[in-house]
Design a protein around this motif. Structure first.
Motif, mmCIF file in Angstrom:
data_model
loop_
_atom_site.group_PDB
_atom_site.id
_atom_site.type_symbol
_atom_site.label_atom_id
_atom_site.label_comp_id
_atom_site.label_asym_id
_atom_site.label_seq_id
_atom_site.Cartn_x
_atom_site.Cartn_y
_atom_site.Cartn_z
ATOM 1 N N ILE A 228 0.851 -1.197 0.000
ATOM 2 C CA ILE A 228 0.000 0.000 0.000
ATOM 3 C C ILE A 228 0.880 1.238 0.000
ATOM 4 O O ILE A 228 1.729 1.411 0.870
ATOM 5 N N MET A 229 0.682 2.072 -1.008
ATOM 6 C CA MET A 229 1.440 3.319 -1.100
ATOM 7 C C MET A 229 0.465 4.447 -1.374
ATOM 8 O O MET A 229 -0.110 4.527 -2.451
ATOM 9 N N VAL A 230 0.289 5.308 -0.386
ATOM 10 C CA VAL A 230 -0.577 6.465 -0.555
ATOM 11 C C VAL A 230 0.312 7.694 -0.536
ATOM 12 O O VAL A 230 0.933 8.007 0.481
ATOM 13 N N LYS A 231 0.406 8.374 -1.675
ATOM 14 C CA LYS A 231 1.261 9.558 -1.759
ATOM 15 C C LYS A 231 0.418 10.782 -1.434
ATOM 16 O O LYS A 231 -0.590 11.049 -2.082
ATOM 17 N N ARG A 232 0.832 11.489 -0.426
ATOM 18 C CA ARG A 232 0.145 12.714 -0.031
ATOM 19 C C ARG A 232 1.128 13.594 0.710
ATOM 20 O O ARG A 232 2.226 13.154 1.082
ATOM 21 N N GLU A 233 0.726 14.834 0.914
ATOM 22 C CA GLU A 233 1.581 15.754 1.651
ATOM 23 C C GLU A 233 1.690 15.302 3.105
ATOM 24 O O GLU A 233 0.768 14.696 3.641
ATOM 25 N N ALA A 234 2.813 15.595 3.713
ATOM 26 C CA ALA A 234 3.012 15.225 5.115
ATOM 27 C C ALA A 234 2.043 16.024 5.981
ATOM 28 O O ALA A 234 2.007 17.258 5.897
ATOM 29 N N PRO A 235 1.241 15.351 6.804
ATOM 30 C CA PRO A 235 0.283 16.091 7.637
ATOM 31 C C PRO A 235 0.989 16.818 8.776
ATOM 32 O O PRO A 235 2.052 16.398 9.244
#
Length: 130
Positions: free
Chosen positions: A19-26
């Motif tokens: 599982i790889m979810v690319k998003r900005e660091a929260p």
């Protein structure tokens, strides 16, 4: 890939690792939750889920039904994926795949999704059946 007769829990580590979810660091790190059915309630599977940083929510239907009996106001929760599969299985053309071409099968999936969405919208007149 595994056969249909292999338990899903045997490949849990590989699935969670892929599982790889690319998003900005929260700005604020939140907990990750994983909902699963009773097939994943073994100690090995729970350990694997925790190793990957998830909080496991594994409840079988019997315990869920017992909780509902204790508090009648509380509704039993069904997993979203199972309900969605149930809705799509009502379309025989999708349940038994008759289509040879992938684009035809995908088109029928989109059509079924549109019909399901229309049925969920509360209307005074039924658009599908008149």
């Amino acid at each position: 890939m595994t056969g249909a007769n292999v338990n899903d829990g045997k490949r849990l580590d590989e699935v969670l690792g892929a599982i790889m979810v690319k998003r900005e660091a929260p700005l604020l790190r939140r907990s990750k939750h994983l909902c699963a059915d009773a097939g994943y309630c073994s100690a090995d599977n729970l350990g694997t889920i925790k190793t990957h940083g998830y909080i496991p929510h594994v409840v079988d239907r019997r315990k869920e039904a017992d909780a509902k009996r204790r508090d009648p106001k509380k509704k039993a929760r069904r997993w979203v994926v199972e309900v969605c599969h149930s809705w799509f299985n009502r379309f025989r053309k999708l349940l038994v795949r008759y289509e040879k071409l992938e684009r035809s099968f995908v088109a029928f999936n989109h059509l079924a999704a549109a019909i399901i969405a229309f049925c969920k919208v509360p209307l005074d007149v039924n658009i599908i059946y008149g």
